[in-house]
Design an enzyme around this catalytic site. Structure first.
Site, PDB file in Angstrom:
ATOM      1  N   CYS A   1       0.822  -1.219   0.000  1.00 13.09           N
ATOM      2  CA  CYS A   1       0.000   0.000   0.000  1.00 13.09           C
ATOM      3  C   CYS A   1       0.859   1.274   0.000  1.00 13.09           C
ATOM      4  O   CYS A   1       1.679   1.474   0.884  1.00 13.09           O
ATOM      5  CB  CYS A   1      -0.915  -0.009   1.230  1.00 13.09           C
ATOM      6  SG  CYS A   1      -1.807   1.543   1.457  1.00 13.09           S
TER       7      CYS A   1
ATOM      8  N   LYS B   1     -10.801  -7.566   6.181  1.00 16.19           N
ATOM      9  CA  LYS B   1     -10.447  -6.813   7.389  1.00 16.19           C
ATOM     10  C   LYS B   1     -10.579  -7.632   8.667  1.00 16.19           C
ATOM     11  O   LYS B   1     -11.682  -8.031   9.030  1.00 16.19           O
ATOM     12  CB  LYS B   1     -11.328  -5.571   7.489  1.00 16.19           C
ATOM     13  CG  LYS B   1     -11.275  -4.693   6.240  1.00 16.19           C
ATOM     14  CD  LYS B   1     -12.209  -3.503   6.352  1.00 16.19           C
ATOM     15  CE  LYS B   1     -12.391  -2.771   5.025  1.00 16.19           C
ATOM     16  NZ  LYS B   1     -11.184  -2.325   4.381  1.00 16.19           N
TER      17      LYS B   1
ATOM     18  N   VAL C   1      -5.637   0.756   5.902  1.00 12.84           N
ATOM     19  CA  VAL C   1      -4.246   0.859   6.340  1.00 12.84           C
ATOM     20  C   VAL C   1      -3.621   2.055   5.626  1.00 12.84           C
ATOM     21  O   VAL C   1      -4.037   2.367   4.509  1.00 12.84           O
ATOM     22  CB  VAL C   1      -3.458  -0.441   6.018  1.00 12.84           C
ATOM     23  CG1 VAL C   1      -3.913  -1.560   6.915  1.00 12.84           C
ATOM     24  CG2 VAL C   1      -3.534  -0.845   4.555  1.00 12.84           C
TER      25      VAL C   1
ATOM     26  N   GLU D   1      -5.042   7.748   8.816  1.00  7.26           N
ATOM     27  CA  GLU D   1      -4.828   8.765   7.774  1.00  7.26           C
ATOM     28  C   GLU D   1      -3.317   9.006   7.637  1.00  7.26           C
ATOM     29  O   GLU D   1      -2.678   9.585   8.523  1.00  7.26           O
ATOM     30  CB  GLU D   1      -5.560  10.078   8.058  1.00  7.26           C
ATOM     31  CG  GLU D   1      -7.040  10.015   7.773  1.00  7.26           C
ATOM     32  CD  GLU D   1      -7.334   9.543   6.345  1.00  7.26           C
ATOM     33  OE1 GLU D   1      -6.649   9.961   5.399  1.00  7.26           O
ATOM     34  OE2 GLU D   1      -8.243   8.710   6.191  1.00  7.26           O
ATOM     35  N   SER D   2      -2.794   8.567   6.495  1.00  8.79           N
ATOM     36  CA  SER D   2      -1.340   8.532   6.321  1.00  8.79           C
ATOM     37  C   SER D   2      -0.642   9.873   6.585  1.00  8.79           C
ATOM     38  O   SER D   2       0.395   9.914   7.251  1.00  8.79           O
ATOM     39  CB  SER D   2      -1.001   8.020   4.922  1.00  8.79           C
ATOM     40  OG  SER D   2      -1.651   8.775   3.929  1.00  8.79           O
TER      41      SER D   2
HETATM   42  N1  LIG Z   1      -6.828   8.252   3.157  1.00 13.49           N
HETATM   43  C1  LIG Z   1      -6.207   7.020   3.583  1.00 13.49           C
HETATM   44  C2  LIG Z   1      -6.233   6.006   2.434  1.00 13.49           C
HETATM   45  C3  LIG Z   1      -5.690   4.645   2.843  1.00 13.49           C
HETATM   46  C4  LIG Z   1      -6.107   3.529   1.869  1.00 13.49           C
HETATM   47  O1  LIG Z   1      -6.939   3.732   0.960  1.00 13.49           O
HETATM   48  N2  LIG Z   1      -5.522   2.332   2.073  1.00 13.49           N
HETATM   49  C5  LIG Z   1      -5.924   1.190   1.295  1.00 13.49           C
HETATM   50  C6  LIG Z   1      -4.786   0.253   0.942  1.00 13.49           C
HETATM   51  S1  LIG Z   1      -3.621   0.995  -0.147  1.00 13.49           S
HETATM   52  C7  LIG Z   1      -6.916   0.361   2.091  1.00 13.49           C
HETATM   53  O2  LIG Z   1      -6.744   0.171   3.274  1.00 13.49           O
HETATM   54  N3  LIG Z   1      -7.952  -0.126   1.413  1.00 13.49           N
HETATM   55  C8  LIG Z   1      -8.953  -0.967   1.998  1.00 13.49           C
HETATM   56  C9  LIG Z   1     -10.255  -0.866   1.255  1.00 13.49           C
HETATM   57  O3  LIG Z   1     -10.293  -0.265   0.178  1.00 13.49           O
HETATM   58  O4  LIG Z   1     -11.248  -1.410   1.762  1.00 13.49           O
HETATM   59  C10 LIG Z   1      -4.794   7.327   4.066  1.00 13.49           C
HETATM   60  O5  LIG Z   1      -4.194   8.305   3.580  1.00 13.49           O
HETATM   61  O6  LIG Z   1      -4.291   6.630   4.951  1.00 13.49           O
END
Ligand SMILES: N[C@@H](CCC(=O)N[C@@H](CS)C(=O)NCC(=O)O)C(=O)O
Length: 276
Positions: free
Chosen positions: A42, A69, A82, A94-95
């Site tokens: 990710c 999850k 994540v 939130e990254s």
């Molecule tokens: N806005 C979030 C986005 C994080 C995100 O989209 N992570 C993806 C993996 S790259 C995820 O966990 N996806 C799970 C899903 O789509 O259900 C951040 O910046 O942390």
């Protein structure tokens, strides 16, 4: 236990980090009060992971599949995304928030990745927002574009993405090699994960569209600056240490390129929305 149906098409991915990233994971398996709930693939995770590695903050790496999850993730982060951080038994997500938090919470850990003066700190936030609100969504509009025989449509997405990258590069310190000068900062690590994945456009979309050396026309200087930045970032130890073998990213990005991925990000892109 998982709340989600295991038939989520994106859940079928290599179960763990490989290559240099696996070595980093192996070095962070021991119990620590600070825990990073991660997906090895990710790019949002990689932002936070880069900051942890740069600053040598002690952390425990915990691999989870965010498309399948586990309750341990959902308990911390109801959205089940994540990266999720557990700090002192409290959740954070939130990254970009995590990146700034690590900078604030571990002041004794260097390098400092946010500039000291308020103006430059604010500038970091402007361009971090630009990455999240412009560069990443246009990266995905380009990557997910279908049908592939609509050359004009594809070219429009390519131009849009390259245009945003150019706008970003124009903001860089003249000398560099990093965004703000000789040393890297948060700005570099907030965008790096997408810039080290640009091979996806050569592989799936018939080319990225950033001109090669000597072919940049009026923008030759911009693209020369870009190459300098990219080379510095690709050679950064933390970047190498958080990157897995390309072959295992391939099926994940294939689903995006075919526009069949069902991640929150893929769905948001199809719906014309921004980053979830
Ligand atoms: N806005 C979030 C986005 C994080 C995100 O989209 N992570 C993806 C993996 S790259 C995820 O966990 N996806 C799970 C899903 O789509 O259900 C951040 O910046 O942390």
């Amino acid at each position: 236990m998982s709340k989600q149906n295991s038939s989520h098409p994106d859940a079928d991915l290599h179960p763990e980090a490989t290559g240099l990233a696996k070595k980093t994971v192996d070095a962070h398996r021991d119990e620590q009060p600070l825990k990073l709930y991660s997906g090895w693939f990710c790019p949002f995770v990689q932002r936070a992971w880069l900051v942890l590695e740069e600053k040598k903050i002690p952390y425990q790496y915990i691999e989870v599949n965010p498309y399948h999850k586990p309750d341990s993730l959902l308990k911390l982060n109801p959205r089940g995304l994540v990266p999720t951080l557990q700090y002192d038994n409290k959740p954070l997500y939130e990254s970009t928030v995590i990146c700034e938090f690590l900078e604030d919470a571990y002041p004794e850990h260097t390098p400092h990745l946010l500039p000291q003066d308020p103006y430059s700190r604010a500038r970091t936030r402007i361009w971090t927002d630009f990455v999240t609100s412009r560069i990443i969504p246009s990266f995905h509009r380009f990557l997910q574009f279908q049908p592939m025989d609509d050359e004009e449509g594809l070219e429009e997405k390519r131009r849009e993405f390259v245009g945003y990258v150019r706008e970003f590069v124009r903001e860089m310190d003249e000398q560099g090699p990093f965004f703000m000068g000789a040393e890297p900062g948060l700005m570099d690590f907030v965008i790096a994960p997408w810039m080290v994945r640009l091979w996806v456009f050569d592989h799936f979309k018939g080319g990225l569209g950033i001109p090669e050396e000597g072919k940049g026309g009026d923008d030759e200087k911009v693209w020369a600056r870009w190459r300098k930045w990219l080379s510095a970032i690709q050679n950064r130890e933390s970047v190498k240490a958080t990157t897995s073998d390309t072959e295992h990213y391939m099926p994940i990005y294939q689903r995006y390129a075919d526009n069949t991925a069902q991640s929150e990000l893929a769905k948001a892109t199809r719906a014309g929305k921004g980053v979830p």
